[in-house]
Design a protein around this motif. Structure first.
Motif, PDB file in Angstrom:
ATOM      1  N   MET A 255      45.450  33.508  34.890  1.00 30.14           N
ATOM      2  CA  MET A 255      44.178  34.242  34.859  1.00 30.14           C
ATOM      3  C   MET A 255      43.132  33.563  35.735  1.00 30.14           C
ATOM      4  O   MET A 255      42.388  34.227  36.465  1.00 30.14           O
ATOM      5  CB  MET A 255      43.691  34.364  33.413  1.00 30.14           C
ATOM      6  CG  MET A 255      44.542  35.290  32.554  1.00 30.14           C
ATOM      7  SD  MET A 255      43.898  35.511  30.888  1.00 30.14           S
ATOM      8  CE  MET A 255      44.014  33.843  30.230  1.00 30.14           C
ATOM      9  N   ILE A 256      43.039  32.236  35.677  1.00 32.26           N
ATOM     10  CA  ILE A 256      42.040  31.534  36.480  1.00 32.26           C
ATOM     11  C   ILE A 256      42.395  31.599  37.966  1.00 32.26           C
ATOM     12  O   ILE A 256      41.528  31.777  38.827  1.00 32.26           O
ATOM     13  CB  ILE A 256      41.899  30.082  35.997  1.00 32.26           C
ATOM     14  CG1 ILE A 256      41.452  30.051  34.532  1.00 32.26           C
ATOM     15  CG2 ILE A 256      40.914  29.312  36.858  1.00 32.26           C
ATOM     16  CD1 ILE A 256      40.140  30.743  34.272  1.00 32.26           C
ATOM     17  N   SER A 257      43.693  31.459  38.289  1.00 29.54           N
ATOM     18  CA  SER A 257      44.091  31.499  39.708  1.00 29.54           C
ATOM     19  C   SER A 257      43.869  32.873  40.317  1.00 29.54           C
ATOM     20  O   SER A 257      43.697  32.990  41.541  1.00 29.54           O
ATOM     21  CB  SER A 257      45.562  31.102  39.837  1.00 29.54           C
ATOM     22  OG  SER A 257      46.395  32.037  39.170  1.00 29.54           O
ATOM     23  N   HIS A 258      43.847  33.923  39.495  1.00 26.88           N
ATOM     24  CA  HIS A 258      43.629  35.275  40.027  1.00 26.88           C
ATOM     25  C   HIS A 258      42.274  35.370  40.714  1.00 26.88           C
ATOM     26  O   HIS A 258      42.150  36.017  41.766  1.00 26.88           O
ATOM     27  CB  HIS A 258      43.731  36.298  38.897  1.00 26.88           C
ATOM     28  CG  HIS A 258      43.304  37.672  39.293  1.00 26.88           C
ATOM     29  ND1 HIS A 258      44.056  38.490  40.108  1.00 26.88           N
ATOM     30  CD2 HIS A 258      42.157  38.375  39.002  1.00 26.88           C
ATOM     31  CE1 HIS A 258      43.423  39.637  40.303  1.00 26.88           C
ATOM     32  NE2 HIS A 258      42.264  39.597  39.641  1.00 26.88           N
ATOM     33  N   TYR A 259      41.251  34.740  40.154  1.00 24.47           N
ATOM     34  CA  TYR A 259      39.924  34.816  40.776  1.00 24.47           C
ATOM     35  C   TYR A 259      39.892  34.053  42.104  1.00 24.47           C
ATOM     36  O   TYR A 259      39.195  34.458  43.044  1.00 24.47           O
ATOM     37  CB  TYR A 259      38.873  34.283  39.807  1.00 24.47           C
ATOM     38  CG  TYR A 259      38.793  35.091  38.532  1.00 24.47           C
ATOM     39  CD1 TYR A 259      38.254  36.365  38.536  1.00 24.47           C
ATOM     40  CD2 TYR A 259      39.289  34.589  37.329  1.00 24.47           C
ATOM     41  CE1 TYR A 259      38.192  37.120  37.367  1.00 24.47           C
ATOM     42  CE2 TYR A 259      39.242  35.337  36.164  1.00 24.47           C
ATOM     43  CZ  TYR A 259      38.696  36.604  36.193  1.00 24.47           C
ATOM     44  OH  TYR A 259      38.652  37.351  35.038  1.00 24.47           O
ATOM     45  N   GLY A 260      40.643  32.950  42.191  1.00 31.51           N
ATOM     46  CA  GLY A 260      40.760  32.285  43.477  1.00 31.51           C
ATOM     47  C   GLY A 260      41.469  33.146  44.504  1.00 31.51           C
ATOM     48  O   GLY A 260      41.111  33.158  45.695  1.00 31.51           O
ATOM     49  N   ASN A 261      42.485  33.919  44.062  1.00 27.99           N
ATOM     50  CA  ASN A 261      43.160  34.840  44.978  1.00 27.99           C
ATOM     51  C   ASN A 261      42.240  35.966  45.431  1.00 27.99           C
ATOM     52  O   ASN A 261      42.357  36.451  46.565  1.00 27.99           O
ATOM     53  CB  ASN A 261      44.401  35.426  44.297  1.00 27.99           C
ATOM     54  CG  ASN A 261      45.482  34.395  44.068  1.00 27.99           C
ATOM     55  OD1 ASN A 261      45.574  33.413  44.804  1.00 27.99           O
ATOM     56  ND2 ASN A 261      46.297  34.594  43.046  1.00 27.99           N
ATOM     57  N   VAL A 262      41.318  36.406  44.559  1.00 27.77           N
ATOM     58  CA  VAL A 262      40.374  37.454  44.948  1.00 27.77           C
ATOM     59  C   VAL A 262      39.483  36.956  46.089  1.00 27.77           C
ATOM     60  O   VAL A 262      39.256  37.663  47.086  1.00 27.77           O
ATOM     61  CB  VAL A 262      39.533  37.884  43.734  1.00 27.77           C
ATOM     62  CG1 VAL A 262      38.403  38.805  44.174  1.00 27.77           C
ATOM     63  CG2 VAL A 262      40.403  38.588  42.713  1.00 27.77           C
TER      64      VAL A 262
ATOM     65  N   PRO B 262      28.729  34.320  31.332  1.00 28.71           N
ATOM     66  CA  PRO B 262      29.093  35.074  30.112  1.00 28.71           C
ATOM     67  C   PRO B 262      30.601  35.218  29.923  1.00 28.71           C
ATOM     68  O   PRO B 262      31.091  35.211  28.788  1.00 28.71           O
ATOM     69  CB  PRO B 262      28.421  36.436  30.332  1.00 28.71           C
ATOM     70  CG  PRO B 262      27.281  36.150  31.237  1.00 28.71           C
ATOM     71  CD  PRO B 262      27.774  35.070  32.158  1.00 28.71           C
ATOM     72  N   TYR B 263      31.327  35.358  31.030  1.00 29.84           N
ATOM     73  CA  TYR B 263      32.792  35.448  30.908  1.00 29.84           C
ATOM     74  C   TYR B 263      33.373  34.161  30.322  1.00 29.84           C
ATOM     75  O   TYR B 263      34.218  34.209  29.408  1.00 29.84           O
ATOM     76  CB  TYR B 263      33.396  35.742  32.275  1.00 29.84           C
ATOM     77  CG  TYR B 263      34.887  35.541  32.351  1.00 29.84           C
ATOM     78  CD1 TYR B 263      35.767  36.413  31.736  1.00 29.84           C
ATOM     79  CD2 TYR B 263      35.422  34.431  33.016  1.00 29.84           C
ATOM     80  CE1 TYR B 263      37.136  36.215  31.791  1.00 29.84           C
ATOM     81  CE2 TYR B 263      36.783  34.226  33.081  1.00 29.84           C
ATOM     82  CZ  TYR B 263      37.631  35.126  32.471  1.00 29.84           C
ATOM     83  OH  TYR B 263      38.978  34.917  32.514  1.00 29.84           O
ATOM     84  N   LEU B 264      32.932  33.005  30.814  1.00 29.57           N
ATOM     85  CA  LEU B 264      33.422  31.740  30.274  1.00 29.57           C
ATOM     86  C   LEU B 264      32.996  31.561  28.828  1.00 29.57           C
ATOM     87  O   LEU B 264      33.763  31.050  27.996  1.00 29.57           O
ATOM     88  CB  LEU B 264      32.904  30.585  31.139  1.00 29.57           C
ATOM     89  CG  LEU B 264      33.393  30.556  32.594  1.00 29.57           C
ATOM     90  CD1 LEU B 264      32.722  29.418  33.344  1.00 29.57           C
ATOM     91  CD2 LEU B 264      34.905  30.414  32.643  1.00 29.57           C
TER      92      LEU B 264
ATOM     93  N   MET C  77      32.007  41.393  25.482  1.00 31.92           N
ATOM     94  CA  MET C  77      31.459  40.510  26.498  1.00 31.92           C
ATOM     95  C   MET C  77      32.554  40.002  27.426  1.00 31.92           C
ATOM     96  O   MET C  77      32.333  39.787  28.630  1.00 31.92           O
ATOM     97  CB  MET C  77      30.744  39.337  25.830  1.00 31.92           C
ATOM     98  CG  MET C  77      29.983  38.452  26.816  1.00 31.92           C
ATOM     99  SD  MET C  77      28.862  37.290  26.016  1.00 31.92           S
ATOM    100  CE  MET C  77      30.017  36.291  25.086  1.00 31.92           C
ATOM    101  N   LEU C  78      33.776  39.840  26.922  1.00 33.27           N
ATOM    102  CA  LEU C  78      34.895  39.408  27.759  1.00 33.27           C
ATOM    103  C   LEU C  78      35.263  40.486  28.778  1.00 33.27           C
ATOM    104  O   LEU C  78      35.488  40.194  29.955  1.00 33.27           O
ATOM    105  CB  LEU C  78      36.098  39.075  26.883  1.00 33.27           C
ATOM    106  CG  LEU C  78      37.333  38.496  27.584  1.00 33.27           C
ATOM    107  CD1 LEU C  78      37.008  37.129  28.170  1.00 33.27           C
ATOM    108  CD2 LEU C  78      38.499  38.391  26.609  1.00 33.27           C
ATOM    109  N   ALA C  79      35.318  41.759  28.348  1.00 30.36           N
ATOM    110  CA  ALA C  79      35.647  42.847  29.270  1.00 30.36           C
ATOM    111  C   ALA C  79      34.578  42.992  30.354  1.00 30.36           C
ATOM    112  O   ALA C  79      34.887  43.144  31.546  1.00 30.36           O
ATOM    113  CB  ALA C  79      35.819  44.156  28.505  1.00 30.36           C
ATOM    114  N   GLY C  80      33.287  42.948  29.926  1.00 35.60           N
ATOM    115  CA  GLY C  80      32.223  43.022  30.929  1.00 35.60           C
ATOM    116  C   GLY C  80      32.217  41.821  31.858  1.00 35.60           C
ATOM    117  O   GLY C  80      31.939  41.946  33.058  1.00 35.60           O
ATOM    118  N   GLY C  81      32.513  40.633  31.328  1.00 37.77           N
ATOM    119  CA  GLY C  81      32.548  39.443  32.161  1.00 37.77           C
ATOM    120  C   GLY C  81      33.665  39.500  33.188  1.00 37.77           C
ATOM    121  O   GLY C  81      33.509  39.012  34.322  1.00 37.77           O
ATOM    122  N   ILE C  82      34.804  40.099  32.832  1.00 38.27           N
ATOM    123  CA  ILE C  82      35.903  40.243  33.809  1.00 38.27           C
ATOM    124  C   ILE C  82      35.470  41.121  34.978  1.00 38.27           C
ATOM    125  O   ILE C  82      35.721  40.811  36.143  1.00 38.27           O
ATOM    126  CB  ILE C  82      37.153  40.807  33.103  1.00 38.27           C
ATOM    127  CG1 ILE C  82      37.739  39.763  32.142  1.00 38.27           C
ATOM    128  CG2 ILE C  82      38.200  41.240  34.115  1.00 38.27           C
ATOM    129  CD1 ILE C  82      38.881  40.281  31.297  1.00 38.27           C
TER     130      ILE C  82
END
Length: 479
Positions: free
Chosen positions: A214-221, A337-339, A374-379
C-alpha cells in the motif's frame, strides 16, 4: 589393347589401363567411354550396345567376399592392429582441385581446349555473350538519407501544473477502479490482522506485505505521473517486481518520512521535561511538514540521497515557487488525515482484542464510524497530492538543483507531435515534370526467329572451326 568403334565410324585403339575412362573422338568430338573387357562383347560394329545380348551368370567373387568380411568386421582395427580405412577412394586425392568445377580445369597439353560438356545432361557448354548496356539517362534521384534526430529525453515536459485537472482525472472510471483496489487492500489488511490476533501466527507476513504494497503504491504514482510521463494512475503493484515496484518506492517514502518527522520523534523520546519536549517536537513537526513535499519529491524522483542536503531541498522548494504552498496544503489536508485514519484503524483492531474486561479509551479518530470514512477520503486526497507532485516534476525538473541527473538536464525540450509522421519532400518540385523513361518495345516474332537463326549459324561455325583445329587422331590415340 582395347579396340572399339565410335558411332561415327572411327575406331579407337587404347591400352588396357584406360578401361572405363572417357575419350573424345577426333572425328566428331563425341565423348566415348572406353569399354571394359566384359563390355566388348556387347558392342556392335556401329559403336552401340547390344540391348538383348545374353548375360551369363556371374561366378563367385572370392576376393570380394574377403574384402567385405574385412570391412564389416566388428573391430575397427585388423589383426595386425592397423585401423581399417573405410574411405571409398583407393588413390590419393588431389587436394589442389578441391572445390574446383571439373569443366574449369584446363587440359595439360598445348593447343585448343577441348569442348566442355554439362556433367549431368551431357550437353555441350557454349559461352554466353554479354552485351554491355549503355547507362540510362534522365533517372530520378533517390530520396536523401534521413537525418539523425536530435537526442530527446524520455520525460514529456508540461507547461504548467494543474491540480484541478488532476482532480477531474481522478474521477475517471479507470482511476476510480485503481483507488477502489487500494481501499480493498486496506480492508484486507484489517481482516488479516484480526485473524493474526485470533492466534493464527501463520499469517503474520500478510499484514507486513500488504503494508509495504500500500505504501509503495503512492511512490509508484509519483514515478508514473512524473518521470514516466503517464496521465493516469498505475495499476496496483505495477509489474510486481520486488525491487522496482515494491521495495524501492516503499523505501523512498519511509526515508522521506524519517527525514521530515524523525527529528520530532527523537525530541519526544528525549529526557527533557514534558513541556519542553512538546514544544520542540511541535516546532520540528511544523518544519518537517513545510519541507515534506520537497523531500518526498527528492527521494522518489532524484535517484540519489545526496540531493537531500538542506540547501538542495530548499532550492527545490524555491524552484517550484508559488505552487509550493498549495502542495503543502494538499499534504496537510490529504496525507496527514490518511495517516491518522490508518493509525486509528490499527488501534480499533487492537481494542477489539484487549485482554482486560474494560475497553481502551480510544481517541476520536480510532472510532470505527470515524476512521473508515476518513480513510477512504484520505486515499482519494493522497492520490491527488501524489499525482500533482508528479506533474510538478515534469514541469520543473530541469531547474531543480540536483546532482547525478545524467542527460536529463540541458536536453532539448520534447513535445510529442499528434497525427501521422510525413516524410519531407526530397527536393523542390520542378516547374515542368520530368519526361517519362523510354519503354523498350518487345521483340516481334520475326526478330526472335532471326535471333535463333543467327545463333544456330554461329554455333555451327564454331563447331566446324573446333573440329578443323583438332590434332591428328594418330598422334593422340595410337599407342
Amino acid at each position: 589393347m582395347i579396340q572399339f568403334p565410335c558411332t561415327c565410324g572411327h575406331t579407337f585403339n587404347v591400352t588396357d589401363d584406360q578401361s572405363g575412362d572417357d575419350i573424345q573422338c577426333p572425328a566428331c568430338g563425341r565423348l566415348n567411354s572406353v569399354p571394359t573387357a566384359g563390355d566388348l562383347a556387347l558392342l556392335n560394329q556401329d559403336g552401340t550396345y547390344k540391348v538383348d545380348a545374353p548375360i551369363g551368370p556371374a561366378g563367385p567373387d572370392i576376393a570380394r567376399e574377403d574384402e567385405l568380411m574385412y570391412i564389416f568386421q566388428k573391430s575397427r582395427v585388423d589383426s595386425d592392429g592397423r585401423e581399417i580405412d573405410l574411405r571409398s577412394h583407393t588413390t590419393p586425392l588431389d587436394y589442389r582441385r578441391v572445390g574446383v568445377d571439373p569443366i574449369d580445369i584446363l587440359p595439360e597439353r598445348d593447343g585448343p581446349a577441348a569442348p566442355k560438356y554439362d556433367p549431368e545432361t551431357g550437353e555441350l557448354v557454349r559461352p554466353l555473350e554479354v552485351e554491355k548496356l549503355s547507362p540510362v539517362r534522365n533517372v530520378r534521384s533517390a530520396l536523401p538519407a534521413p537525418k539523425i534526430p536530435p537526442r530527446r529525453r524520455g520525460v514529456e515536459r508540461l507547461d504548467f501544473v494543474s491540480p484541478v485537472g488532476v482532480l477531474v482525472s481522478l474521477c475517471k472510471p479507470i482511476n476510480l477502479v485503481v483507488m477502489s483496489f487500494i481501499v480493498m487492500a486496506h480492508f484486507a489488511y484489517g481482516f488479516i490482522t484480526v485473524i493474526f490476533l485470533f492466534g493464527m501466527m501463520i499469517v503474520f507476513l500478510g499484514p507486513i506485505m500488504l503494508f509495504i504494497a500500500m505504501i509503495s503504491h503512492y511512490g509508484n504514482v509519483i514515478d508514473e505521473t512524473g518521470p514516466s510521463s503517464l496521465d493516469e494512475l498505475p495499476r496496483p503493484l505495477r509489474n510486481l517486481v520486488w525491487y522496482d515496484d515494491l521495495w524501492n518506492p516503499f523505501r523512498n517514502i519511509v526515508l522521506a518520512w524519517f527525514v521530515t518527522y524523525g527529528p520530532a520523534m527523537l525530541a519526544m523520546m528525549s529526557s527533557l521535561p514534558l513541556n519542553a519536549r512538546l514544544v520542540i517536537a511541535g516546532v520540528l513537526a511544523i518544519i518537517g511538514t513545510l519541507c515534506a513535499p520537497a523531500v518526498l519529491l527528492t527521494t522518489t524522483t532524484s535517484g540519489s540521497i545526496v540531493n537531500l542536503r538542506p540547501d538542495r531541498v530548499i532550492g527545490t522548494a524555491k524552484t517550484i515557487g508559488g505552487l509550493y504552498p498549495l502542495l503543502v496544503m494538499m499534504f496537510v489536508v490529504g496525507v496527514l488525515p490518511y495517516l491518522l485514519a490508518f493509525v486509528g484503524l490499527n488501534l480499533a483492531i487492537v481494542d477489539l482484542f484487549h485482554w482486560q474486561s474494560s475497553r481502551l479509551q480510544l481517541p476520536f479518530f480510532a472510532k470505527w464510524y470515524f476512521c473508515l470514512p476518513m480513510l477512504a477520503g484520505g486515499i482519494f486526497l493522497t492520490h491527488w497530492f501524489c499525482w500533482t507532485l508528479g506533474q510538478t516534476y515534469r514541469v520543473y525538473h530541469r531547474q531543480f538543483p540536483w546532482e547525478h541527473q545524467g542527460p536529463l538536464r540541458g536536453d532539448e525540450d520534447y513535445t510529442p507531435q499528434r497525427g501521422f509522421a510525413v516524410l519531407p519532400p526530397a527536393r523542390k518540385p520542378e516547374p515542368t515534370p520530368l519526361a517519362a523513361l523510354p519503354i523498350e518495345e518487345p521483340p516481334t516474332r520475326d526478330d526472335r526467329l532471326e535471333f535463333v537463326r543467327q545463333s544456330d549459324a554461329r554455333r555451327r561455325q564454331e563447331s566446324a572451326e573446333m573440329i578443323r583445329k583438332l590434332p591428328d587422331a594418330g598422334s593422340y590415340f595410337d599407342p
